[in-house]
Design an enzyme around this catalytic site. Structure first.
Site, short mmCIF file in Angstrom:
data_model
loop_
_atom_site.label_atom_id
_atom_site.label_comp_id
_atom_site.label_asym_id
_atom_site.label_seq_id
_atom_site.Cartn_x
_atom_site.Cartn_y
_atom_site.Cartn_z
N HIS A 138 0.83 -1.20 0.00
CA HIS A 138 0.00 0.00 0.00
C HIS A 138 0.87 1.26 0.00
O HIS A 138 0.67 2.18 -0.80
CB HIS A 138 -0.94 0.01 1.20
N HIS A 143 1.39 5.07 -2.48
CA HIS A 143 1.65 6.48 -2.13
C HIS A 143 2.87 7.08 -2.81
O HIS A 143 2.89 8.28 -3.08
CB HIS A 143 1.86 6.62 -0.62
N GLU A 186 -5.88 9.40 -0.20
CA GLU A 186 -6.22 7.98 -0.17
C GLU A 186 -7.25 7.57 -1.23
O GLU A 186 -7.12 6.52 -1.84
CB GLU A 186 -6.75 7.57 1.22
N SER A 205 -4.05 0.62 -4.65
CA SER A 205 -3.50 -0.59 -4.04
C SER A 205 -4.57 -1.66 -3.80
O SER A 205 -4.29 -2.69 -3.19
CB SER A 205 -2.76 -0.25 -2.73
FE FE Z 1 -2.32 5.20 3.01
#
Ligand code: FE
Ligand code: PHE
Length: 299
Positions: A138, A143, A186, A205
């Site tokens: 993730h 990110h 997010e 993700s």
């Molecule tokens: Fe995150």
């Protein structure tokens, strides 16, 4: 090696009077790259291949190009120090290894100093499709790529500074700011000439949410509006009921550049909005059918 020994260490949990809470570890850890097992690399490989295939034409091009520029590939788990050479040269960000979630103020302080904390361990093979807490896949796959984008890189630093400030103001300000992170960093979507694309790390993700966020008729897709987002609850245990759409990273940067202090004050006596509501003055890309939505559970 027996399976158990190959497992990475997890954020520990402890029973307290507030329930079962994680014990945060604030220490930075050197990525123990040599200790990744063949299973760990295979998990990365499976997830990388599957998501890349899915995300071509679904994630924004900046995200996909950045992964390539950084040399991420399906072969093996990337080394933080190699990524840092490319990332440092591009935008001055540095990845730092961590055990898991950090206390809020530590997290904000890292961002404010252009350090992005990345969980060093990767999920187990039986957690390929879902894991509740952030792992290496993730953090790194989701990110890190957009930190290569100069505007997004500045946004993340500004967010960190804003976090330090909101933390000092109080819990309501922090809640407003957290919603902004949730609905942009997010779970954000971006409008492009080719159609809506994903940029949020929580979406890219996840196989299920990559499809759902763009293609399902169920969720709302609504134009970015700072105060609207700051009032809106969200989901932590299901796909989002609403996704907010930015026009560009510049829009995100500009809309969040004013001092939030008076905004927090103005929002203090306004009602919080349920995750799935559509408001009269929303710029609606799509009003969701709400099919399959869980009752309750907005946070
Ligand atoms: Fe995150
Ligand atoms: N402008 C915000 C403030 O004054 C800081 C911020 C910038 C927060 C970008 C989030 C994103 O608090």
């Amino acid at each position: 090696m027996p399976m158990d020994l190959a497992q990475p260490r997890r954020v520990e949990h402890q029973q307290t009077d507030k329930g079962y809470v994680p014990v945060y570890t604030t220490a930075l850890v050197e990525q123990p790259w040599d200790t990744y097992s063949a299973d760990d690399h295979a998990t990365w490989s499976t997830l990388y291949q599957r998501q890349r295939e899915l995300l071509v034409g679904r994630a924004c091009q900046e995200f996909l190009d950045a992964q390539d520029e950084m040399g991420m590939n399906a072969h093996m788990i990337p080394r933080f120090d190699q990524l840092n050479e490319v990332l440092g040269a591009a935008t001055g960000w540095t990845l730092v290894g961590v055990e898991g979630l950090l206390p809020e103020l530590d997290f904000f302080d890292h961002l404010a100093n252009r350090r992005f904390p990345v969980t060093w361990w990767i999920r187990r093979p039986d957690q390929i499709d879902y894991i509740a807490e952030p792992d290496l896949f993730h953090d790194l796959f989701g990110h890190v790529p957009l930190l290569m984008n100069p505007v997004f890189a500045d946004y993340m630093e500004a967010y960190g500074r804003g976090g330090v400030k909101a933390h000092a103001i109080g819990p309501d300000a922090l809640q407003n700011l957290t919603r902004l992170y949730w609905y942009t960093v997010e779970f954000g979507l971006i409008d492009t000439p080719d159609g809506l694309r994903i940029y949020g790390a929580g979406i890219v993700s996840s196989k299920g949410e990559s499809l759902y966020s763009l293609e399902s008729a169920a969720p709302n897709r609504i134009g970015f509006d700072l105060q609207r987002i700051m009032r809106t609850k969200y989901r932590i245990d299901t796909f989002q009921k609403t996704y907010f759409v930015i026009d560009s990273f510049e829009q995100l940067m500009q809309a969040t550049s004013p001092d939030f202090t008076p905004i927090y004050a103005a929002l203090a006596d306004q009602a919080h909005l349920p995750a799935g509501d559509v408001q009269a003055d929303d710029h609606v890309f799509q009003a969701g059918t709400g099919e399959g939505w869980a009752d309750g559970g907005d946070v």
